[in-house]
Design a protein around this motif. Structure first.
Motif, mmCIF file in Angstrom:
data_model
loop_
_atom_site.group_PDB
_atom_site.id
_atom_site.type_symbol
_atom_site.label_atom_id
_atom_site.label_comp_id
_atom_site.label_asym_id
_atom_site.label_seq_id
_atom_site.Cartn_x
_atom_site.Cartn_y
_atom_site.Cartn_z
ATOM 1 N N ASN A 184 0.832 -1.207 0.000
ATOM 2 C CA ASN A 184 0.000 0.000 0.000
ATOM 3 C C ASN A 184 0.867 1.259 0.000
ATOM 4 N N SER A 185 0.477 2.229 -0.842
ATOM 5 C CA SER A 185 1.197 3.503 -0.870
ATOM 6 C C SER A 185 0.177 4.637 -0.915
ATOM 7 N N TYR A 186 0.512 5.735 -0.220
ATOM 8 C CA TYR A 186 -0.394 6.870 -0.106
ATOM 9 C C TYR A 186 0.383 8.179 -0.272
ATOM 10 N N THR A 187 -0.337 9.234 -0.629
ATOM 11 C CA THR A 187 0.237 10.577 -0.616
ATOM 12 C C THR A 187 -0.352 11.418 0.515
ATOM 13 N N ASP A 188 -1.370 10.916 1.186
ATOM 14 C CA ASP A 188 -1.995 11.576 2.327
ATOM 15 C C ASP A 188 -1.805 10.673 3.544
ATOM 16 N N PHE A 189 -1.054 11.118 4.543
ATOM 17 C CA PHE A 189 -0.746 10.247 5.679
ATOM 18 C C PHE A 189 -1.987 9.889 6.493
ATOM 19 N N HIS A 190 -3.038 10.686 6.401
ATOM 20 C CA HIS A 190 -4.276 10.344 7.108
ATOM 21 C C HIS A 190 -4.863 9.032 6.570
ATOM 22 N N GLN A 191 -4.702 8.791 5.283
ATOM 23 C CA GLN A 191 -5.176 7.530 4.706
ATOM 24 C C GLN A 191 -4.374 6.353 5.245
#
Length: 375
Positions: free
Chosen positions: A52-59
């Motif tokens: 999993n990879s995100y650009t929003d740390f809240h996700q």
């Protein structure tokens, strides 16, 4: 052993180093990473097989299987991201220094206490063989009453970015909060505070400098407004004292390593990283009215302790210790408390520079304010 699922926030230079270190530890799985650089976070996820990879740390914080978060961001981002992660029910491992200011670090420690989650700060010097040997000697009373320590850190000309290493984020107060003191000094000060029992600070005096030449185009593009050299003198409750010098850049051939003085003996630490130091760890004492300057076979010490001590691997590195603590194999060392006091000393030196005099711990805490960047 229980497998600990970890999410990493920030996959720049430090974040990639953390990923590599986790891959060497049994019982840990990196299940998510996050970075505002979408192309890079996707590339790193593919390179290391992270699902999993995100650009929003809240996700990332919303991912329920993550037990612990590793914060690998610049100093002034530590507090907001760490506090959000703690409130989301995650244990947090944060890069050093604890934050950009004492006030932000204090809020992080309070958030950990309020949520009942563990907060661990990366202080790699606490796990060195020299630190382990020094602690064994101190705990056995071989140094007697401790009364003075000296913290030293040396680089000849190795300022981030302006000397060709790292990015301008290290050289600007708005992101890094400070220079040599917060970048490297934190390791040496924290090592000594740990061995001294993290004593309470009373008064701080200090001076910081930026005097050496640098390439003008790099000076301009870096926005270099932090110190390249810091000095200080700290008085603790009970009479213990500490002096320090930390250099990113200085016209000198080297410094002696840090040291601790006691009524019955003293220790001096190597003056460089493992494999680089020209001065070995040494123990100094008097036996039978004979002054002894002793060196120790740290490798044999470490081998023996791994053979005969349960969970000795939990002290092989900061990350080994973090995972072992999450697994319940060992209690977590008080790295957050040590890092917070290290920040108190650092900020005291900056305040002393600003006011031109010695300052009290009460003045430092009263003047400290948040430099956290909202996220």
């Amino acid at each position: 052993m229980e497998t600990i699922k970890v999410g990493i926030i920030g996959v720049g230079q430090i974040g990639k180093q953390h990923i590599e270190k986790y891959r060497l530890i049994a019982g840990v799985e990196i299940v998510a990473i996050c970075d505002v650089n979408e192309a890079e976070v996707r590339r790193v996820a593919e390179q290391f097989g992270i699902p999993n990879s995100y650009t929003d740390f809240h996700q990332l914080l919303d991912q329920e299987d993550i037990a612990a978060v590793d914060v690998c961001l610049h100093n002034n981002f530590h507090a907001p991201v760490t506090i959000a992660a703690l409130k989301a029910g995650k244990h947090v491992y944060c890069e050093k220094p604890i934050a950009g200011t004492y006030e932000d670090g204090r809020r992080m420690v309070e958030a950990a206490e309020e949520t009942g989650k563990m907060l661990h700060v990366q202080l790699f010097t606490l796990y060195g063989k020299d630190t382990k040997a020094a602690k064994a000697l101190i705990d056995a009373g071989k140094l007697g009453r401790l009364y003075h320590a000296r913290s030293t850190g040396f680089r000849r000309r190795n300022r981030p970015y302006v000397d060709g290493y790292g990015t301008p984020f290290f050289t600007r107060k708005e992101t890094a909060a400070g220079g040599a003191l917060l970048d490297m000094g934190v390791y040496h000060i924290a090592q000594l505070l740990y061995l001294l029992g993290n004593p309470e600070v009373e008064r701080i005096s200090g001076k910081v400098y930026q005097e050496m030449a640098m390439l003008e185009e790099r000076r301009e593009s870096s926005g270099f407004n932090v110190e390249e050299l810091a000095t200080g003198f700290i008085r603790f409750k009970g009479g213990l004292t500490l002096d320090l010098i930390e250099a990113w850049s200085v016209h000198m051939g080297g410094f002696e390593g840090s040291s601790i003085l006691g009524s019955e003996g003293g220790v001096r630490f190597p003056n460089g990283l493992p494999g680089e130091a020209s001065q070995p760890f040494s123990y100094h004492s008097t036996v039978c009215d004979i002054d002894l300057d002793s060196t120790i076979d740290l490798d044999m010490m470490d081998l023996r302790w791994h053979r005969i001590r349960e969970n000795e691997d939990a002290y092989d590195s900061s990350q080994h210790h973090w995972i072992a603590a999450l697994q319940g194999r060992v209690p977590l060392l008080p790295t957050a408390a040590i890092a917070l006091r290290t920040m108190l000393i650092s900020e005291g030196i900056y305040l002393s520079e600003e006011l031109g005099r010695e300052v009290t711990v009460e003045e430092v805490t009263a003047c400290s304010s948040s430099t956290a960047i909202p996220v």
